[in-house]
Scaffold this motif. Structure first.
Motif, PDB file in Angstrom:
ATOM      1  N   MET A 121       0.849  -1.163   0.000  1.00  0.00           N
ATOM      2  CA  MET A 121       0.000   0.000   0.000  1.00  0.00           C
ATOM      3  C   MET A 121       0.905   1.240   0.000  1.00  0.00           C
ATOM      4  O   MET A 121       1.765   1.396   0.837  1.00  0.00           O
ATOM      5  CB  MET A 121      -0.894  -0.043   1.237  1.00  0.00           C
ATOM      6  N   LYS A 122       0.673   2.113  -0.962  1.00  0.00           N
ATOM      7  CA  LYS A 122       1.498   3.313  -1.116  1.00  0.00           C
ATOM      8  C   LYS A 122       0.694   4.547  -0.709  1.00  0.00           C
ATOM      9  O   LYS A 122      -0.382   4.794  -1.235  1.00  0.00           O
ATOM     10  CB  LYS A 122       1.938   3.429  -2.575  1.00  0.00           C
ATOM     11  N   TYR A 182      -3.344  10.395  -0.840  1.00  0.00           N
ATOM     12  CA  TYR A 182      -3.734   9.284  -1.712  1.00  0.00           C
ATOM     13  C   TYR A 182      -3.268   7.978  -1.093  1.00  0.00           C
ATOM     14  O   TYR A 182      -2.194   7.904  -0.514  1.00  0.00           O
ATOM     15  CB  TYR A 182      -3.063   9.406  -3.083  1.00  0.00           C
ATOM     16  N   ILE A 183      -4.077   6.940  -1.218  1.00  0.00           N
ATOM     17  CA  ILE A 183      -3.655   5.579  -0.906  1.00  0.00           C
ATOM     18  C   ILE A 183      -3.693   4.838  -2.225  1.00  0.00           C
ATOM     19  O   ILE A 183      -4.739   4.732  -2.851  1.00  0.00           O
ATOM     20  CB  ILE A 183      -4.564   4.919   0.139  1.00  0.00           C
ATOM     21  N   ASN A 184      -2.518   4.371  -2.644  1.00  0.00           N
ATOM     22  CA  ASN A 184      -2.307   3.858  -3.995  1.00  0.00           C
ATOM     23  C   ASN A 184      -2.709   4.980  -4.959  1.00  0.00           C
ATOM     24  O   ASN A 184      -2.158   6.060  -4.868  1.00  0.00           O
ATOM     25  CB  ASN A 184      -3.031   2.544  -4.225  1.00  0.00           C
ATOM     26  N   SER A 185      -3.656   4.817  -5.810  1.00  0.00           N
ATOM     27  CA  SER A 185      -4.041   5.902  -6.718  1.00  0.00           C
ATOM     28  C   SER A 185      -5.395   6.507  -6.339  1.00  0.00           C
ATOM     29  O   SER A 185      -5.936   7.324  -7.071  1.00  0.00           O
ATOM     30  CB  SER A 185      -4.080   5.388  -8.159  1.00  0.00           C
ATOM     31  N   ASP A 186      -5.934   6.112  -5.173  1.00  0.00           N
ATOM     32  CA  ASP A 186      -7.234   6.603  -4.726  1.00  0.00           C
ATOM     33  C   ASP A 186      -7.087   7.732  -3.715  1.00  0.00           C
ATOM     34  O   ASP A 186      -6.300   7.638  -2.769  1.00  0.00           O
ATOM     35  CB  ASP A 186      -8.042   5.469  -4.081  1.00  0.00           C
ATOM     36  N   LYS A 215       0.671   8.662  -0.496  1.00  0.00           N
ATOM     37  CA  LYS A 215       1.312   9.829  -1.098  1.00  0.00           C
ATOM     38  C   LYS A 215       0.534  11.077  -0.694  1.00  0.00           C
ATOM     39  O   LYS A 215      -0.702  11.070  -0.680  1.00  0.00           O
ATOM     40  CB  LYS A 215       1.299   9.680  -2.617  1.00  0.00           C
ATOM     41  N   SER A 236      -8.833  -2.535  -3.631  1.00  0.00           N
ATOM     42  CA  SER A 236      -7.642  -1.974  -4.262  1.00  0.00           C
ATOM     43  C   SER A 236      -6.507  -2.996  -4.258  1.00  0.00           C
ATOM     44  O   SER A 236      -5.839  -3.214  -5.258  1.00  0.00           O
ATOM     45  CB  SER A 236      -7.212  -0.706  -3.526  1.00  0.00           C
ATOM     46  N   PHE A 237      -6.274  -3.646  -3.105  1.00  0.00           N
ATOM     47  CA  PHE A 237      -5.210  -4.631  -2.997  1.00  0.00           C
ATOM     48  C   PHE A 237      -5.498  -5.835  -3.877  1.00  0.00           C
ATOM     49  O   PHE A 237      -4.628  -6.316  -4.594  1.00  0.00           O
ATOM     50  CB  PHE A 237      -5.045  -5.075  -1.539  1.00  0.00           C
ATOM     51  N   LYS A 262      -4.848  -5.128  -7.613  1.00  0.00           N
ATOM     52  CA  LYS A 262      -3.426  -5.111  -7.952  1.00  0.00           C
ATOM     53  C   LYS A 262      -2.853  -6.529  -7.954  1.00  0.00           C
ATOM     54  O   LYS A 262      -2.043  -6.887  -8.787  1.00  0.00           O
ATOM     55  CB  LYS A 262      -2.654  -4.218  -6.983  1.00  0.00           C
TER      56      LYS A 262
END
Length: 66
Positions: free
Chosen positions: A1-2, A25-29, A4, A51-52, A55
């Motif tokens: 989990m990214k 943002y968490i991942n692209s959300d 940003k 989301s996980f 991916k």
């Protein structure tokens, strides 16, 4: 989990003007939008499981096809 964070100038309905906001943002959300002037925060729903899983499934397909 990214995770940003970024800043953007957005209109705040509480301040009644355009001010800097911190967007997380968490991942692209998009997860949260916080006004850096008054502190008002809007939290958005993010389905981390979905989301996980998405991916993970994409990675499996790449491994099968690649």
């Amino acid at each position: 989990m990214k995770v940003k964070k970024m800043e953007a100038g957005l209109y705040c309905t509480n301040c009644k003007e355009e001010v800097d906001h911190e967007i997380t943002y968490i991942n692209s959300d998009m997860k949260t939008i916080k006004c850096l002037q008054c502190g008002r925060t809007k939290e958005l729903k993010v389905d981390l499981k979905k989301s996980f899983t998405g991916k993970y499934m994409s990675a499996l397909q790449l491994n099968r096809n690649g």
